[in-house]
Scaffold this active site. Structure first.
Site, mmCIF file in Angstrom:
data_model
loop_
_atom_site.group_PDB
_atom_site.id
_atom_site.type_symbol
_atom_site.label_atom_id
_atom_site.label_comp_id
_atom_site.label_asym_id
_atom_site.label_seq_id
_atom_site.Cartn_x
_atom_site.Cartn_y
_atom_site.Cartn_z
ATOM 1 N N ASP A 13 -9.409 24.656 -17.000
ATOM 2 C CA ASP A 13 -9.186 26.070 -17.313
ATOM 3 C C ASP A 13 -8.538 26.842 -16.168
ATOM 4 O O ASP A 13 -8.782 28.032 -15.978
ATOM 5 C CB ASP A 13 -10.514 26.747 -17.724
ATOM 6 N N LYS A 16 -3.368 25.980 -16.946
ATOM 7 C CA LYS A 16 -2.320 24.968 -17.120
ATOM 8 C C LYS A 16 -1.361 25.361 -18.239
ATOM 9 O O LYS A 16 -0.164 25.140 -18.157
ATOM 10 C CB LYS A 16 -2.947 23.599 -17.428
ATOM 11 N N GLY A 17 -1.937 25.958 -19.306
ATOM 12 C CA GLY A 17 -1.107 26.370 -20.444
ATOM 13 C C GLY A 17 -0.052 27.362 -20.008
ATOM 14 O O GLY A 17 1.121 27.252 -20.350
ATOM 15 N N GLY A 40 -8.535 23.367 -24.110
ATOM 16 C CA GLY A 40 -8.252 24.673 -24.703
ATOM 17 C C GLY A 40 -7.294 25.376 -23.771
ATOM 18 O O GLY A 40 -7.661 25.752 -22.665
ATOM 19 N N HIS A 41 -6.031 25.485 -24.175
ATOM 20 C CA HIS A 41 -5.010 26.067 -23.315
ATOM 21 C C HIS A 41 -4.500 27.361 -23.928
ATOM 22 O O HIS A 41 -4.061 27.388 -25.070
ATOM 23 C CB HIS A 41 -3.836 25.085 -23.126
ATOM 24 N N ARG A 142 -12.557 -2.326 -26.935
ATOM 25 C CA ARG A 142 -11.638 -3.027 -27.845
ATOM 26 C C ARG A 142 -12.107 -3.005 -29.281
ATOM 27 O O ARG A 142 -11.961 -3.969 -30.022
ATOM 28 C CB ARG A 142 -11.392 -4.462 -27.349
ATOM 29 N N GLN A 223 -7.969 18.972 -19.098
ATOM 30 C CA GLN A 223 -9.088 18.842 -18.149
ATOM 31 C C GLN A 223 -8.531 18.916 -16.721
ATOM 32 O O GLN A 223 -7.572 19.627 -16.511
ATOM 33 C CB GLN A 223 -9.888 17.539 -18.394
ATOM 34 N N THR A 299 -12.461 26.475 -26.058
ATOM 35 C CA THR A 299 -12.803 25.494 -27.089
ATOM 36 C C THR A 299 -14.200 25.718 -27.643
ATOM 37 O O THR A 299 -14.397 25.721 -28.844
ATOM 38 C CB THR A 299 -12.666 24.058 -26.510
ATOM 39 N N GLY A 412 -0.069 33.520 -10.114
ATOM 40 C CA GLY A 412 -0.297 34.270 -11.344
ATOM 41 C C GLY A 412 -1.035 35.564 -11.044
ATOM 42 O O GLY A 412 -2.036 35.558 -10.329
HETATM 43 P P1 GDP Z 1 -6.063 25.832 -19.200
HETATM 44 O O1 GDP Z 1 -7.090 25.100 -19.980
HETATM 45 O O2 GDP Z 1 -5.896 25.321 -17.818
HETATM 46 O O3 GDP Z 1 -4.744 25.936 -19.916
HETATM 47 O O4 GDP Z 1 -6.622 27.322 -19.031
HETATM 48 P P2 GDP Z 1 -7.373 28.233 -20.145
HETATM 49 O O5 GDP Z 1 -6.375 28.748 -21.106
HETATM 50 O O6 GDP Z 1 -8.555 27.523 -20.687
HETATM 51 O O7 GDP Z 1 -7.953 29.376 -19.217
HETATM 52 C C1 GDP Z 1 -7.138 30.140 -18.396
HETATM 53 C C2 GDP Z 1 -7.268 31.616 -18.802
HETATM 54 O O8 GDP Z 1 -6.726 32.412 -17.802
HETATM 55 C C3 GDP Z 1 -6.500 31.974 -20.072
HETATM 56 O O9 GDP Z 1 -7.203 32.975 -20.753
HETATM 57 C C4 GDP Z 1 -5.180 32.500 -19.538
HETATM 58 O O10 GDP Z 1 -4.554 33.430 -20.417
HETATM 59 C C5 GDP Z 1 -5.649 33.190 -18.299
HETATM 60 N N1 GDP Z 1 -4.679 33.260 -17.189
HETATM 61 C C6 GDP Z 1 -3.787 32.325 -16.765
HETATM 62 N N2 GDP Z 1 -3.178 32.725 -15.634
HETATM 63 C C7 GDP Z 1 -3.715 33.937 -15.330
HETATM 64 C C8 GDP Z 1 -3.521 34.863 -14.260
HETATM 65 O O11 GDP Z 1 -2.751 34.644 -13.329
HETATM 66 N N3 GDP Z 1 -4.282 36.015 -14.274
HETATM 67 C C9 GDP Z 1 -5.169 36.284 -15.275
HETATM 68 N N4 GDP Z 1 -5.869 37.415 -15.218
HETATM 69 N N5 GDP Z 1 -5.367 35.436 -16.299
HETATM 70 C C10 GDP Z 1 -4.662 34.284 -16.318
HETATM 71 P P1 IMO Z 2 -8.965 22.259 -20.362
HETATM 72 O O1 IMO Z 2 -7.834 21.321 -20.696
HETATM 73 C C1 IMO Z 2 -13.063 22.695 -18.934
HETATM 74 C C2 IMO Z 2 -15.796 19.357 -19.748
HETATM 75 C C3 IMO Z 2 -16.959 19.618 -20.701
HETATM 76 C C4 IMO Z 2 -17.994 18.669 -20.122
HETATM 77 C C5 IMO Z 2 -17.149 17.462 -19.686
HETATM 78 C C6 IMO Z 2 -17.139 16.323 -20.690
HETATM 79 O O2 IMO Z 2 -9.004 23.474 -21.219
HETATM 80 O O3 IMO Z 2 -9.031 22.551 -18.902
HETATM 81 P P2 IMO Z 2 -15.924 15.981 -23.025
HETATM 82 O O4 IMO Z 2 -16.031 16.744 -24.320
HETATM 83 O O5 IMO Z 2 -14.552 15.940 -22.469
HETATM 84 O O6 IMO Z 2 -16.563 14.623 -23.113
HETATM 85 O O7 IMO Z 2 -16.835 16.817 -21.989
HETATM 86 O O8 IMO Z 2 -15.832 17.959 -19.512
HETATM 87 N N1 IMO Z 2 -14.465 19.684 -20.304
HETATM 88 C C7 IMO Z 2 -13.740 20.745 -19.941
HETATM 89 N N2 IMO Z 2 -14.037 21.774 -19.114
HETATM 90 N N3 IMO Z 2 -11.842 22.639 -19.515
HETATM 91 C C8 IMO Z 2 -11.522 21.596 -20.328
HETATM 92 O O9 IMO Z 2 -10.280 21.403 -20.805
HETATM 93 C C9 IMO Z 2 -12.500 20.618 -20.612
HETATM 94 N N4 IMO Z 2 -12.532 19.494 -21.366
HETATM 95 C C10 IMO Z 2 -13.733 18.922 -21.160
HETATM 96 O O10 IMO Z 2 -17.381 20.956 -20.649
HETATM 97 O O11 IMO Z 2 -18.555 19.219 -18.959
HETATM 98 MG MG MG Z 3 -8.894 25.446 -20.979
#
Ligand code: GDP
Ligand code: IMO
Ligand code: MG
Length: 424
Positions: A13, A16-17, A40-41, A142, A223, A299, A412
């Site tokens: 989180d 990356k998105g 969840g991006h 497997r 992740q 997510t 950012g």
């Molecule tokens: P990801 O899983 O790495 O793609 O990240 P997530 O989408 O789960 O969480 C990142 C959150 O931070 C999202 O709600 C983005 O819209 C937000 N975000 C990303 N870059 C920035 C930033 O520079 N500032 C702020 N305030 N929010 C950001």
């Molecule tokens: P993004 O791509 C944050 C965490 C879960 C749990 C562990 C194992 O949005 O960064 P799993 O369901 O993968 O077997 O869970 O990994 N986890 C994440 N935490 N961001 C994610 O994805 C995650 N995907 C899995 O919370 O601790």
């Molecule tokens: Mg995420």
């Protein structure tokens, strides 16, 4: 021929998105190489918010072909519903391509994921419950079902039958759940097979040819480094290799083809699920980071655990991934503090550690050693160049860059695509 990797440097989180979306206009292909719909991006374009779970973030970029590589585990029903949801919102996308060698998540995988967690009680991993671990376990064991199997009904039935023979023992005898029938699973797969078939190609061949032709290919990690099954905080990890080394087995391109590896890192740290987290804040500061940073899972909707920036983890991510650069996100969130602590090392049993300790037991009782930086106490979301940032914010960014080991490519200052400062 650039092949670019964007991956998480912390526990997920990081944004990356958004980083992927920023590179969007230059991309010909955007490839997922591991994980599944546990990701969840979020991408914010002109104030409109999009969330992808299984689809590569590049799907929102006109002209960019989204690819799901062999290293991904696919819940095909989720895949189709994500595509339908985008179509309903009028998003034009290039046709999605899916590897024949990717593994399918079926209902027995999600069921086993959830009941295993319940069984573990207080020792649970805190998984997303999406069947990720059990599907990768079957792959390594497997006994997985692959996308290619939907083309051969006889093989498919044999594989599902073989798997369920074992799974049902586990479900009924260990977990006291009902058995799942072979027909039930075959019907589930039949319900989507015809829609998936036209998407299936040899993605390794496709991507290698694309690179030969000088196309730009982005490999989007889900992740993050600290959730990597080999290099993360095992066992509190996901079941794949989100780190840069995972790109090669997860997509079928050789490691020598990769040109850039960008580690996305937040200006503080968050984590979802169980496991050690040295800079975690269980006080008001933690709550404020969560509220101001909107740190709630995309997510599962769970509260994210929050803490200060950890430079030991940044250096570790740099080492494990061979980063060419970092992208620092969410600097704007820190605008409400007078003094910002940064973890520069750990103290473990009275000994100072500049690097990640060798064992997980040491990491479990690592205490952060903090250095303190003056805050800037203002809204920086309108800044578009480094010089426009308040002096204290500049100092903070330069200090993090210095201690993290790789140059910062961008910063950012808000969720929107345009709320970014490009440094190089
Ligand atoms: P990801 O899983 O790495 O793609 O990240 P997530 O989408 O789960 O969480 C990142 C959150 O931070 C999202 O709600 C983005 O819209 C937000 N975000 C990303 N870059 C920035 C930033 O520079 N500032 C702020 N305030 N929010 C950001
Ligand atoms: P993004 O791509 C944050 C965490 C879960 C749990 C562990 C194992 O949005 O960064 P799993 O369901 O993968 O077997 O869970 O990994 N986890 C994440 N935490 N961001 C994610 O994805 C995650 N995907 C899995 O919370 O601790
Ligand atoms: Mg995420």
């Amino acid at each position: 021929m650039p092949a670019i990797v964007v991956l998480g440097a912390q526990w997920g989180d990081e944004g990356k998105g958004k980083a992927t979306d920023l590179l969007g206009s230059t991309l010909d292909y955007c490839v997922r190489y591991q994980g599944g719909n546990n990701a969840g991006h979020t991408i914010v374009i002109n104030g409109e918010k999009f969330a992808t779970h299984l689809l590569p973030s590049g799907i929102l970029t006109p002209g960019c072909t989204p690819v799901i590589g062999n290293g991904v585990v696919i819940d095909a029903r989720v895949l189709l519903s994500e595509l339908d949801a985008l179509a309903e919102r009028g998003v034009q996308t290039q046709p999605l391509l899916v590897s024949a060698n990717a593994h399918l998540i079926t209902s027995y995988h999600t069921t086993i994921d959830k009941v295993t967690e319940r069984f573990l009680g207080k020792n649970r991993i805190g998984t997303t419950g999406r069947g990720i671990g059990p599907t990768y376990a079957d792959k390594i064991n497997r006994m997985g079902v692959r996308v290619a199997d939907i083309f051969d009904e006889k093989i498919l039935a044999e594989k599902v039958e073989g798997a369920l023979e074992q799974k049902n023992h586990l479900l009924v005898k260990v977990f006291n759940r009902r058995a799942i029938s072979v027909d039930e699973v075959l019907e589930e797969i039949a319900s989507y097979a015809d829609r998936i078939k036209p998407m299936v190609v040899d993605t390794s061949l496709l991507l290698n040819k694309a690179l030969d032709d000088g196309k730009t290919v982005l490999f989007e990690g889900a992740q993050a480094t600290m959730l990597d099954v080999d290099h993360g905080t095992y066992p509190f990890v996901t079941s794949s290799n989100p780190t840069a080394g995972g790109v090669s087995p997860g997509s079928g391109i050789g490691p020598t083809r990769i040109d850039r590896v960008i580690g996305v890192i937040k200006a503080y740290t968050t984590r979802v699920g169980s496991g050690p987290f040295p800079t975690e804040l269980l006080d008001d500061d933690g709550d404020r980071l969560r509220t101001i940073g909107a740190e709630y899972g995309v997510t599962t909707g769970r509260d994210r655990r929050c803490g200060w920036y950890d430079a030991v983890i940044a250096r570790y991510a740099n080492r494990i991934n061979g980063l060419s650069e970092f992208f620092l996100t969410k600097l704007d969130v820190l605008g409400a503090w007078d003094r910002i602590p940064v973890c520069v090392a750990y103290e473990i049993d009275g000994v100072r550690h500049e690097e990640m300790p060798m064992t997980q037991s040491e990491f479990h009782h690592a205490k952060p050693v903090y250095e303190f930086f003056d805050g800037w106490n203002e809204d920086i979301s309108g800044c578009r160049s480094f010089e426009e940032l308040p002096k204290n914010a500049q100092t903070y960014v330069r200090a993090l860059e210095e201690m993290s080991g790789a140059p910062f490519w961008g910063v950012g200052v808000g969720p929107g695509r345009e709320e970014t400062i490009v440094l190089r």
